[in-house]
Design an enzyme around this catalytic site. Sequence first.
Site, PDB file in Angstrom:
ATOM      1  N   ARG A 116       0.883  -1.174   0.000  1.00 44.86           N
ATOM      2  CA  ARG A 116       0.000   0.000   0.000  1.00 44.86           C
ATOM      3  C   ARG A 116       0.915   1.216   0.000  1.00 44.86           C
ATOM      4  O   ARG A 116       1.650   1.453   0.964  1.00 44.86           O
ATOM      5  CB  ARG A 116      -0.898   0.015   1.240  1.00 44.86           C
ATOM      6  CG  ARG A 116      -1.632   1.330   1.404  1.00 44.86           C
ATOM      7  CD  ARG A 116      -2.775   1.266   2.362  1.00 44.86           C
ATOM      8  NE  ARG A 116      -3.891   0.541   1.786  1.00 44.86           N
ATOM      9  CZ  ARG A 116      -5.122   0.545   2.287  1.00 44.86           C
ATOM     10  NH1 ARG A 116      -5.403   1.230   3.373  1.00 44.86           N
ATOM     11  NH2 ARG A 116      -6.094  -0.144   1.704  1.00 44.86           N
ATOM     12  N   HIS A 143      -7.192   0.618  -6.666  1.00 47.34           N
ATOM     13  CA  HIS A 143      -7.394  -0.275  -5.504  1.00 47.34           C
ATOM     14  C   HIS A 143      -7.987  -1.594  -6.007  1.00 47.34           C
ATOM     15  O   HIS A 143      -9.126  -1.944  -5.690  1.00 47.34           O
ATOM     16  CB  HIS A 143      -8.324   0.412  -4.500  1.00 47.34           C
ATOM     17  CG  HIS A 143      -8.300  -0.179  -3.125  1.00 47.34           C
ATOM     18  ND1 HIS A 143      -7.452  -1.211  -2.751  1.00 47.34           N
ATOM     19  CD2 HIS A 143      -9.029   0.124  -2.015  1.00 47.34           C
ATOM     20  CE1 HIS A 143      -7.673  -1.504  -1.485  1.00 47.34           C
ATOM     21  NE2 HIS A 143      -8.615  -0.723  -1.013  1.00 47.34           N
ATOM     22  N   GLN A 146      -9.697  -4.377  -3.631  1.00 47.37           N
ATOM     23  CA  GLN A 146     -11.012  -3.999  -3.114  1.00 47.37           C
ATOM     24  C   GLN A 146     -12.120  -4.384  -4.088  1.00 47.37           C
ATOM     25  O   GLN A 146     -13.167  -4.913  -3.690  1.00 47.37           O
ATOM     26  CB  GLN A 146     -11.044  -2.472  -2.900  1.00 47.37           C
ATOM     27  CG  GLN A 146     -12.395  -1.940  -2.491  1.00 47.37           C
ATOM     28  CD  GLN A 146     -12.773  -2.372  -1.090  1.00 47.37           C
ATOM     29  OE1 GLN A 146     -11.999  -2.215  -0.155  1.00 47.37           O
ATOM     30  NE2 GLN A 146     -13.964  -2.926  -0.913  1.00 47.37           N
ATOM     31  N   ASP A 235     -17.444   6.756  -1.753  1.00 46.04           N
ATOM     32  CA  ASP A 235     -16.203   6.635  -0.988  1.00 46.04           C
ATOM     33  C   ASP A 235     -15.968   7.990  -0.324  1.00 46.04           C
ATOM     34  O   ASP A 235     -16.639   8.979  -0.635  1.00 46.04           O
ATOM     35  CB  ASP A 235     -15.055   6.255  -1.947  1.00 46.04           C
ATOM     36  CG  ASP A 235     -13.740   5.935  -1.224  1.00 46.04           C
ATOM     37  OD1 ASP A 235     -13.764   5.727   0.015  1.00 46.04           O
ATOM     38  OD2 ASP A 235     -12.693   5.903  -1.886  1.00 46.04           O
ATOM     39  N   CYS A 274     -16.272   1.035   0.274  1.00 52.89           N
ATOM     40  CA  CYS A 274     -15.091   0.227   0.613  1.00 52.89           C
ATOM     41  C   CYS A 274     -14.711   0.356   2.077  1.00 52.89           C
ATOM     42  O   CYS A 274     -14.027  -0.515   2.613  1.00 52.89           O
ATOM     43  CB  CYS A 274     -13.923   0.597  -0.293  1.00 52.89           C
ATOM     44  SG  CYS A 274     -13.296   2.273  -0.033  1.00 52.89           S
ATOM     45  N   ARG A 302     -13.288  -9.354   1.566  1.00 49.63           N
ATOM     46  CA  ARG A 302     -11.893  -9.045   1.226  1.00 49.63           C
ATOM     47  C   ARG A 302     -10.998 -10.276   1.436  1.00 49.63           C
ATOM     48  O   ARG A 302     -10.071 -10.514   0.662  1.00 49.63           O
ATOM     49  CB  ARG A 302     -11.373  -7.865   2.067  1.00 49.63           C
ATOM     50  CG  ARG A 302     -12.008  -6.515   1.749  1.00 49.63           C
ATOM     51  CD  ARG A 302     -11.592  -5.962   0.394  1.00 49.63           C
ATOM     52  NE  ARG A 302     -10.151  -5.770   0.264  1.00 49.63           N
ATOM     53  CZ  ARG A 302      -9.468  -4.704   0.677  1.00 49.63           C
ATOM     54  NH1 ARG A 302     -10.111  -3.701   1.265  1.00 49.63           N
ATOM     55  NH2 ARG A 302      -8.160  -4.615   0.484  1.00 49.63           N
TER      56      ARG A 302
HETATM   57  N1   CP Z   1     -11.200  -0.563   2.090  1.00 51.80           N
HETATM   58  C1   CP Z   1      -9.940  -0.600   2.536  1.00 51.80           C
HETATM   59  O1   CP Z   1      -8.974  -0.794   1.771  1.00 51.80           O
HETATM   60  O2   CP Z   1      -9.822  -0.424   3.870  1.00 51.80           O
HETATM   61  P1   CP Z   1      -8.490  -0.214   4.689  1.00 51.80           P
HETATM   62  O3   CP Z   1      -7.966   1.154   4.344  1.00 51.80           O
HETATM   63  O4   CP Z   1      -8.915  -0.312   6.129  1.00 51.80           O
HETATM   64  O5   CP Z   1      -7.491  -1.272   4.313  1.00 51.80           O
HETATM   65  N1  NVA Z   2     -10.109   6.404  -1.561  1.00 48.46           N
HETATM   66  C1  NVA Z   2      -9.739   5.989  -0.234  1.00 48.46           C
HETATM   67  C2  NVA Z   2      -9.910   4.517  -0.082  1.00 48.46           C
HETATM   68  C3  NVA Z   2      -9.587   3.989   1.284  1.00 48.46           C
HETATM   69  C4  NVA Z   2      -9.687   2.494   1.378  1.00 48.46           C
HETATM   70  C5  NVA Z   2      -8.305   6.394   0.049  1.00 48.46           C
HETATM   71  O1  NVA Z   2      -7.467   6.287  -0.851  1.00 48.46           O
HETATM   72  O2  NVA Z   2      -8.031   6.850   1.156  1.00 48.46           O
END
Ligand code: CP
Ligand code: NVA
Length: 318
Positions: A116, A143, A146, A235, A274, A302
């Site tokens: 990440r 992502h 997800q 989101d 998400c 997930r």
């Molecule tokens: N939806 C998602 O990726 O959640 P987290 O940021 O908690 O991993």
């Molecule tokens: N769009 C959000 C998704 C979090 C899972 C972010 O990037 O923070």
Amino acid sequence: MTGSASAATVRHLLNLSDIGPGGLRRVLDQARARKQARHGLPQGAPDGDAPLAGHVLASLFEKPSTRTRISFEIAMRQLGGSALTLSAADLQLGRGETIEDTARVFSGFVDAVMIRANRHSDVEAFAACATIPVLNGLTDVSHPCQIVADLMTVEDHAGRKVDGMQWAWVGDGNNVLHSIIEAAGLLGFAVKAACPAGHEPDEGFVAAARARGASITIVRAPEDAVAGADVVVTDTWISMGQSDNEERRAAFQPYQVNPMLMALARPAALFLHCLPAHRGEEVTESVIDGPQSVVWDEAANRVHAQKALLLWALGRIS
Ligand code: CP
Ligand code: NVA
């Protein structure tokens, strides 16, 4: 180079298009089959075939995570392997060791890496030097992990494939929307996204999905996106790494998913998010806690999605 595989044969999941349409369908089938086969086993018990026994995944985080972090750890346990969860700030990466050198070192220690990252280009740079699979656990661009869970959740609740459905997106044209648009191109469903001016999705993702035959429409009014939709998704208005400024908040105020907006979708429409959610901002309590919301199954799925993606990356699914 370290590691046993040549870089050319390694499968990376940087975006959903890396899997291809047939591969994505096989990943969804695998995720569903494994979920059904567990028959209420305790969460930490391995699947009967323990297909990744002896394998180790390293998960590397530059940003916070609840779902991605936990689901990858549990996924590896259920596949019979193990996982290391690492914060980038605690590694030498945090004090200047290059991404490329870090990738070469990881390749000698573990069987796959989930990252990440703040910058998608950093995950690409890591993958370019890794001789093990690299999976994108969220970047500023996309992502993909997800969206496999989202697809699975919608198909399970709707009782049919997503092919031919109409999905509505309300809010920021962000990383999550980019992966939904990719999925639409791969599986053949329509996306109508309502985004404020200046917050539309990247034109490259839109063009690629359209080139595969998907209907991708960007509109301004949330009502136009949601009318007749099978699925409504939103989101956060402020993604990780973005500044929480007044201009952004003002632009997104009309983009709240509330009961009046949901009433414009099909009566059986599903609500996805998400998570984490900001109740009272992009979604009201009444919607996220209401009968059309499937967000908790979406989060739980997930694990199953991650398992199938790990099996794909390690060449156990074609
Ligand atoms: N939806 C998602 O990726 O959640 P987290 O940021 O908690 O991993
Ligand atoms: N769009 C959000 C998704 C979090 C899972 C972010 O990037 O923070």
